[in-house]
Design a protein around this motif. Structure first.
Motif, PDB file in Angstrom:
ATOM      1  N   ALA A  10       3.662  -1.132 -13.598  1.00 62.76           N
ATOM      2  CA  ALA A  10       3.003  -0.314 -12.588  1.00 62.76           C
ATOM      3  C   ALA A  10       3.732   1.008 -12.461  1.00 62.76           C
ATOM      4  N   SER A  11       2.999   2.012 -12.042  1.00 62.90           N
ATOM      5  CA  SER A  11       3.590   3.336 -11.843  1.00 62.90           C
ATOM      6  C   SER A  11       2.920   3.965 -10.638  1.00 62.90           C
ATOM      7  N   PRO A  12       3.668   4.688  -9.837  1.00 62.26           N
ATOM      8  CA  PRO A  12       3.051   5.289  -8.649  1.00 62.26           C
ATOM      9  C   PRO A  12       2.087   6.411  -8.965  1.00 62.26           C
ATOM     10  N   ARG A  13       2.094   6.885 -10.213  1.00 59.35           N
ATOM     11  CA  ARG A  13       1.180   7.967 -10.576  1.00 59.35           C
ATOM     12  C   ARG A  13       0.295   7.526 -11.728  1.00 59.35           C
ATOM     13  N   VAL A 149      -5.087   0.726 -12.689  1.00 54.83           N
ATOM     14  CA  VAL A 149      -4.641   1.091 -11.342  1.00 54.83           C
ATOM     15  C   VAL A 149      -5.809   1.801 -10.667  1.00 54.83           C
ATOM     16  N   ASP A 153      -5.657   2.390  -4.061  1.00 50.03           N
ATOM     17  CA  ASP A 153      -4.355   1.749  -3.893  1.00 50.03           C
ATOM     18  C   ASP A 153      -3.221   2.729  -4.197  1.00 50.03           C
ATOM     19  N   ASN A 154      -3.561   4.019  -4.236  1.00 51.93           N
ATOM     20  CA  ASN A 154      -2.588   5.059  -4.587  1.00 51.93           C
ATOM     21  C   ASN A 154      -1.965   4.816  -5.965  1.00 51.93           C
ATOM     22  N   SER A 156      -0.691   2.344  -7.309  1.00 50.77           N
ATOM     23  CA  SER A 156       0.637   1.728  -7.222  1.00 50.77           C
ATOM     24  C   SER A 156       0.694   0.301  -7.754  1.00 50.77           C
ATOM     25  N   SER A 157      -0.435  -0.357  -7.922  1.00 50.55           N
ATOM     26  CA  SER A 157      -0.431  -1.762  -8.338  1.00 50.55           C
ATOM     27  C   SER A 157      -1.311  -1.962  -9.562  1.00 50.55           C
ATOM     28  N   LYS A 186       3.286  -4.313  -8.052  1.00 45.80           N
ATOM     29  CA  LYS A 186       3.649  -2.942  -7.711  1.00 45.80           C
ATOM     30  C   LYS A 186       4.884  -2.527  -8.508  1.00 45.80           C
ATOM     31  N   TRP A 187       5.054  -1.220  -8.654  1.00 43.99           N
ATOM     32  CA  TRP A 187       6.214  -0.686  -9.358  1.00 43.99           C
ATOM     33  C   TRP A 187       7.506  -1.231  -8.742  1.00 43.99           C
TER      34      TRP A 187
END
Length: 475
Positions: A10-13, A149, A153-154, A156-157, A186-187
């Motif tokens: 996972a990555s937040p972007r 992603v 969910d921004n 994030s998952s 999630k990351w």
């Protein structure tokens, strides 16, 4: 590619930090390692080598550009709402199964194309805010797993979905079902698909729990809960657990992949205050390399330790382990080499200089017999090193290092003639009979290739480029 084992984190972007363990893995210490999971296939390498080489030369004789597909959707048929999904971006992954070519663009759009009708069947993005990160073909049930992603969910998952190929052929990508819904990915959580053992490994960073699922029916088999586990490596039949190191050693455990039973627990001594470049497991062999130190090869059955001089074996940027052949490939500075587990260099490749310096293994394919490597390469002559020039698709023997075939734009240079003398003429843009759908010249199709896949059943090579186009090469 059938047989891929790959880890997606996972990555937040969206579309950043894309970690596919079978291809390119970013380690905590920044070391890039494609490791052993690129090719995990049951193989038979016992056939006559001369016959294999002759057969390979015939298979790749006179490969031609025959079709062109476009992942971009200018008319907006794909139900997307995110602006960056509407942009034309490079193809980062290609998978082929059951006469369908799946092409994933860097934006997160994934399109399916039929080799029978040469038309786009559908887009696999079933939600307007879905960004697909990776693909995995599950041969156990003839389905495609997408890992995505979502903007809601921004990003994030990770969310996984399995869709049977027959539904995709009917243009119904929404006919699939969600996987691992109980897991929080999630990351820096991840999901890893291991084809050779038929397993899926997930990691929930939220509670530091690893879980192993059956790839056939997605049933959970067992879990591993230990906050001190730094990494897990998978080999045929076993898993290697690498724990947090102390100043002088690193604790290790070998588990059965089937039920999680501990088969062996031991420590490996380390040089103090030296960074660990890598720890890799290959069946009974453990490879350990520290910064500016010799490569150590440990036989975990009898604790026999062998060292290879750091001047002979320099830390590579990536590995590919060839299980049946008891060999492994290393990638360093655009070059490929083959080693055995006595630390001896077996093969260095002629005329096989990789185009991409970061060893993006999306541009490398190893056949199921693990006898051939197909890569996107640079021309060897220095006057052809400008980025604007087309590269070539090279087919080389892993056991001999010889270049057996090459797809490029000309047959004029000496190194091309040498490589292709035994396999007939290389591809020339003047000789090709192209489909009416093709708007790209051969030279253009061989520029900026960003992904490569070889369909062994159809004997076709698929390449994707930075413009989001997919090209089909066939004889």
């Amino acid at each position: 590619m059938e047989g891929l084992g790959r880890r997606i984190s996972a990555s937040p972007r969206p579309c950043s930090g894309r970690r596919v363990l079978a291809r390119k893995r970013v380690r905590p210490d920044g070391f890039l390692n494609s490791v052993k999971k690129l090719q995990r296939r049951e193989i038979s390498s016992k056939r006559d080598r001369a016959f294999n080489i002759s057969n390979a030369q015939e298979r790749f004789r006179n490969m031609q550009l025959v079709e062109e597909y476009d992942t971009h959707d200018p008319k907006g048929h794909c139900p997307l709402v995110l602006p960056f999904l509407m942009k034309r971006t490079k193809v980062i992954e290609i998978v082929s199964a059951s006469d369908i070519v799946f092409a994933l663009a860097h934006s997160g759009v994934c399109a399916a194309f039929s080799r029978e009708t040469n038309k786009r069947i559908c887009f696999l993005n079933v939600s307007p805010d879905e960004v697909i990160r990776s693909l995995f073909y599950n041969k156990n049930n003839d389905s495609l797993i997408t890992v995505s992603v979502y903007a809601s969910d921004n990003f994030s998952s990770l969310k996984c979905r399995s869709t049977r190929i027959e539904y995709i052929k009917r243009g119904k990508p929404d006919g699939g079902f969600a996987l691992f819904e109980s897991e929080s990915l999630k990351w820096p959580g991840f999901v890893e698909f291991d084809d050779v053992n038929g397993k899926v490994l997930t990691y929930s960073a939220q509670d530091s729990i690893y879980k192993v699922f059956d790839l056939k029916n997605y049933t959970m088999l067992y879990s591993i809960s230990d906050k001190h586990v730094q990494e897990i490596k998978i080999s045929p039949g076993i898993m290697l657990l690498i724990f947090d190191r102390s100043s002088s050693h690193v604790p290790l455990k070998i588990l059965s992949i089937e039920d999680g039973t501990v088969l062996k627990a031991f420590y490996h001594l380390l040089h103090r205050n030296k960074k660990v470049d890598f720890i890799e497991q290959f069946n009974e062999k453990l490879l350990v390399k520290q910064e500016n130190e010799n490569l150590q090869i440990l036989d975990v059955r009898n604790a026999q330790l062998m060292e290879v001089s750091r001047t002979e074996f320099m830390t590579p940027s990536a590995f590919i382990f060839l299980y049946e052949n008891q060999l492994f490939l290393t990638f360093r500075n655009r070059t490929v080499a083959v080693w055995n587990f006595r630390g001896e260099l077996v093969t260095s490749f002629e005329d096989h200089l990789l185009w991409h310096p970061d060893c993006n293994t999306n541009n490398i394919y190893i056949t199921s017999d693990q006898d051939l490597i197909i890569s996107y390469c640079k021309a060897e002559s220095e006057d052809q090193w400008m980025e604007g020039n087309a590269g070539s698709i090279n087919v080389s023997s892993i056991l001999t290092g010889k270049c057996l075939a090459k797809i490029n734009t000309t047959s004029g240079s000496s190194n091309v003639d040498e490589c292709s003398s035994s396999v007939g003429p290389v591809v020339s843009s003047k000789k090709l009979k192209q489909s009416s759908q093709i708007r790209t010249t051969v030279a253009e199709a061989l520029e900026d290739i960003t992904s490569l896949f070889y369909d062994e059943d159809r004997n076709e090579i698929y390449t994707g480029n930075r413009h989001g186009l997919v090209h089909v090469w066939s004889n």
